[in-house]
Design an enzyme around this catalytic site. Structure first.
Site, PDB file in Angstrom:
ATOM      1  N   LYS A   1      -5.831 -25.965 -18.194  1.00 57.15           N
ATOM      2  CA  LYS A   1      -6.496 -26.938 -19.068  1.00 57.15           C
ATOM      3  C   LYS A   1      -6.272 -28.383 -18.609  1.00 57.15           C
ATOM      4  CE  LYS A   1      -7.407 -27.894 -23.908  1.00 57.15           C
ATOM      5  NZ  LYS A   1      -7.120 -27.553 -25.309  1.00 57.15           N
TER       6      LYS A   1
ATOM      7  N   PHE B   1       0.937 -19.655 -25.718  1.00 53.67           N
ATOM      8  CA  PHE B   1      -0.118 -19.040 -26.526  1.00 53.67           C
ATOM      9  C   PHE B   1      -1.352 -18.772 -25.669  1.00 53.67           C
ATOM     10  CE2 PHE B   1      -3.899 -19.603 -29.295  1.00 53.67           C
ATOM     11  CZ  PHE B   1      -3.743 -18.444 -30.032  1.00 53.67           C
ATOM     12  N   GLN B   2      -1.886 -17.588 -25.743  1.00 56.67           N
ATOM     13  CA  GLN B   2      -3.055 -17.154 -24.979  1.00 56.67           C
ATOM     14  C   GLN B   2      -2.853 -17.316 -23.471  1.00 56.67           C
ATOM     15  OE1 GLN B   2      -6.687 -18.792 -26.768  1.00 56.67           O
ATOM     16  NE2 GLN B   2      -6.756 -17.009 -28.101  1.00 56.67           N
TER      17      GLN B   2
ATOM     18  N   MET C   1     -21.617  14.159 -21.754  1.00 54.14           N
ATOM     19  CA  MET C   1     -21.149  14.527 -20.423  1.00 54.14           C
ATOM     20  C   MET C   1     -19.768  15.172 -20.496  1.00 54.14           C
ATOM     21  SD  MET C   1     -22.100  14.766 -17.346  1.00 54.14           S
ATOM     22  CE  MET C   1     -23.208  13.622 -16.530  1.00 54.14           C
TER      23      MET C   1
ATOM     24  N   GLU D   1     -16.384 -10.983 -24.391  1.00 55.39           N
ATOM     25  CA  GLU D   1     -16.389 -11.392 -22.989  1.00 55.39           C
ATOM     26  C   GLU D   1     -16.843 -10.265 -22.064  1.00 55.39           C
ATOM     27  OE1 GLU D   1     -14.021 -12.010 -25.157  1.00 55.39           O
ATOM     28  OE2 GLU D   1     -13.557 -14.166 -25.106  1.00 55.39           O
TER      29      GLU D   1
END
Lengths: 578, 163
Positions: free
Chosen positions: A163, A113-114, A485, A51
């Protein structure tokens, strides 16, 4: 009126908001939306491998086109993986709309969940966010999200959709609003004419002026106006890291980038200026060095669309709130009407001084690095060769580190939306997915990601998505076998104690890795083969090419601000300082 | 110096957390904060007190304006205004102390709104300094609990903060 489910309305509203490409990754809470996506052809979804890659790619697309980038992810880890990309866009004011799935409303708060509180997690790094609670509100909320993302000072907007709101069995009339009105949000466009008049007076009286222009020029589509004003007044122009390309990089009036790794002439001119016209900038600490030693003799005119940017870090003498293009247009017109010009003799003297600085320590006239010795490749030379081979026309993305600064210093960008990097947040891993977004915006164009062996490994999984979506980006890996760096700072400030910057022979064979993904891999070890290999790279029009260039592992980026200090306090090499 | 900001914001879920988050994110301090819906149910009114210099208060005001949910912001301390805070105090009150506490409450024009066998609950409204003074005046009386509402404020005269 057509009846659509919340999921269908989500995709339809994206289409009606002008979305052609949607970057994302499916998962449980977003499945109704993904099913609606499957049943239409207007919005093309690009499946990424992470993502973070999706948000960076949408961000690259947004920077390249000026449109709003669109992202679709699922709840929980899908949403949190998107966070780095959202923060990157927020710091650089990039318009994004990120749709995140959420667990059904009856489960919110139950540690389902999630489940992640995406609104809460993203709150400090979004311009605004919405949670949609009813299918009836989908179209209007998404329309608002796009309006907020692209107007005023642009930025990312998160839309969290539980959802149950996208339930395919619950259909509601779909109507996309013609016009958006938000009573608490009216971004200013035109600048205050009186303030502009005051500014013009100061500009016309300037004897040692500098135009300091940033990312706002690019976001605000004001590069033409900036060039016209600079030519009208014959003023030197410097760009910030975010503003490169906002003024033609190869133009005589361009004095290079300013700031921590800016040119000697840009930083020194800023320090000695009597008038600074700051346009679309935010006086970032990487520009100003120590703020109370910033440009001691200068009157500061500051144009910005965001009032909160003005006098945030450095007080402005003449603040002008407004869109850069509109304000600059009015300035040009007022100067034209007045028929006056700044004192030519004073400007001639100022230019003479600037040219003298250029001759002495200029990046392009007197290169700030030792020449390549033997066959060893200096990273600066790699960027210069890239510039030559692409005739300065390629779209360049970058990651974060030394290679980013070398690219910014040595590739001269002549037009806006040609240079893409995570200037504000400094996100390693940005370059490759952003290049994919840029390539999507400009099919057929040369798009190169200048990166390092550290950064590229942070989103290297997207090499697979490049194959799937036929995005033939070129990866120019300045491989110095270390986190360069960090190493430079450890050299300069920590007695060369190299804490955790080496890989101990664990780097992959990048050529084989590229080949494993179905791409072309090239390795460059000698200076003599550098240009030829780069030419070969760009001869593969339809292939991703990974060019692994072995560069001098000991090189530092110069100039570099001595901190604390003023802008003119610079290291010019490992041993020489102003 | 002490500032009182009045903020009119959309009565939306999450609006309050955006304001509070802004303060912690930008390192500004909040001394007190009150918020409740107004006569217009779509709007909430917030009063917020902070210790800030002129520069910081300007930054805070600009940042507040930038929040999409914020409709109006005004610094009440810029002009004539009235501020009030409500306090509920539970004290131990038995024997001689009962009469003594009652006397102090009367002097401060407070009210005893709950009488227990050995305790009082006192209600007092006023500017914050008066509430501080009352606590002090209670002297040796055992204070069991103090609940303060935080400051609410309004401009004097006809000027009003409206959407």
């Amino acid at each position: 009126m057509e009846l659509l489910s919340g999921g269908e309305a989500t995709i339809r509203a994206l289409r009606d908001s002008g979305v052609r490409y949607l970057w994302g990754y499916p998962g449980g809470a977003a499945l109704h939306i993904y099913d609606a996506l499957f049943r239409q052809d207007d919005v093309k979804h690009i499946l990424m491998r992470h993502e973070q890659g999706a948000t960076h790619a949408a961000d690259g697309y947004a920077r390249a086109t000026g449109e709003v980038g669109a992202v679709l992810v699922t709840s929980g880890p899908g949403a949190t993986n998107a966070i780095t990309g959202i923060a990157t866009a927020y710091m650089d004011s990039i318009p994004l709309v990120v749709i995140s799935g959420q667990v059904p409303q009856e489960k919110i708060g139950g540690d389902a969940f999630q489940e992640t509180d995406m609104i809460g997690v993203s709150r400090p790094i979004v311009k605004h966010s919405f949670m949609i609670r009813r299918a009836e509100d989908v179209a209007e909320t998404i329309a608002k999200a796009f309006y907020i993302a692209r107007s005023g000072r642009p930025g990312p907007v998160v839309v969290d959709i539980p959802k149950d709101v996208t339930d395919p069995n619950y259909k509601v009339p779909y109507r996309y609003p013609d016009k958006i009105r938000i009573r608490s949000y009216q971004p200013s466009t035109k600048g205050h004419s009186g303030q502009i008049r005051r500014a013009v007076k100061v500009l016309l009286e300037a004897r040692r002026p500098v135009i300091y222009a940033g990312g706002g020029i690019i976001l605000g589509n004001a590069a033409d106006q900036l060039t016209r004003l600079a030519r009208q007044l014959n003023f030197p122009v410097t760009n910030t890291l975010m503003g490169l390309g906002g003024y033609p990089g190869s133009d005589r009036q361009f004095v290079g980038m300013l700031g921590m790794h800016g040119t000697f002439e840009a930083n020194t001119a800023m320090h000695h200026a009597d008038v600074i016209l700051a346009v679309g900038v935010r006086f970032d600490d990487r520009v100003t060095n120590t703020p109370d030693r910033f440009c001691p003799g200068a009157q500061i005119i500051h144009i910005d669309v965001d009032p909160s940017s003005i006098s945030k870090n450095v007080p402005a003498d003449i603040p002008i709130v407004g869109a850069c293009d509109a304000v600059l247009d009015e300035m040009i017109e007022q100067i034209e009407t007045a028929g006056e010009r700044p004192d030519p003799a004073a400007l001639a003297e100022w230019w003479q001084q600037i040219d003298e600085w250029r001759r002495r320590h200029g990046l392009y006239t007197a290169p700030r690095h030792e020449p390549s010795v033997g066959t060893l490749i200096k990273p600066q030379d790699a960027v210069r060769a890239l510039y030559k081979v692409t005739a300065g026309k390629a779209y360049i993305t970058s990651d974060v580190g030394q290679h980013q600064m070398f690219a910014a210093q040595y590739y001269l960008f002549d037009k806006p939306r040609q240079w893409f990097n995570s200037g504000g947040l400094g996100t390693m891993g940005y370059g490759l997915p952003a290049a994919m977004g840029v390539q999507m915006a400009f099919p057929g164009a040369d798009v190169a990601c200048v990166t390092g062996e550290g950064s590229i490994q942070m989103c290297i999984q997207e090499l697979s998505a490049c194959t799937q979506h036929q995005l033939p980006v070129k990866i120019i890996n300045l491989n110095n076998q270390a986190l360069g760096m960090v190493k430079q700072w450890q050299d300069m400030q920590y007695g060369s104690r190299y804490s955790q910057i080496l890989y101990e022979d664990s780097l992959p064979d990048f050529v084989k890795l590229a080949e494993a993904y179905g791409h072309v891999g090239l390795r460059v070890e000698h200076i003599d083969e550098l240009e030829d290999k780069l030419r070969e790279c760009f001869s593969y029009k339809d292939r991703v090419v990974f060019v692994d260039i072995q560069v001098d592992p000991h090189e530092h980026v110069y100039p570099m601000h001595v901190s604390p200090g003023s802008m003119r306090d610079l290291w010019l090499s490992k041993t020489e300082r102003t | 110096m002490r500032r009182i900001l009045s903020v009119l914001l959309e009565n939306e879920p999450g609006a309050l957390s955006r304001v509070v988050g802004l303060f912690s994110q930008r390192g500004y301090n909040i001394d007190s904060l009150t918020v409740a819906p107004t006569e217009d149910a779509t709007l909430s009114r917030m009063t917020l007190t902070t210790q800030s210099d002129d520069l910081t208060i300007e930054k805070i005001t600009k940042q507040l304006h930038k929040l999409i949910d914020v409709v109006k912001v005004t610094d009440l301390t810029d002009g004539l205004h009235i501020e009030r805070e409500l306090m509920l105090v539970k004290v131990k009150a038995s024997g001689d102390a009962r009469a003594e506490v009652k006397r102090v409450v009367d002097i401060f024009r407070g009210q005893i709104i709950d009488v227990g066998s050995a305790s009082y609950v006192i209600q007092l409204a006023g500017v914050s300094a008066k509430l501080d003074a009352f606590i002090e005046a209670l002297g040796e009386t055992a204070v069991l609990e103090v609940v303060r509402s935080g400051v609410s404020g309004i401009m004097r005269g006809e000027r009003a903060l409206r959407a």
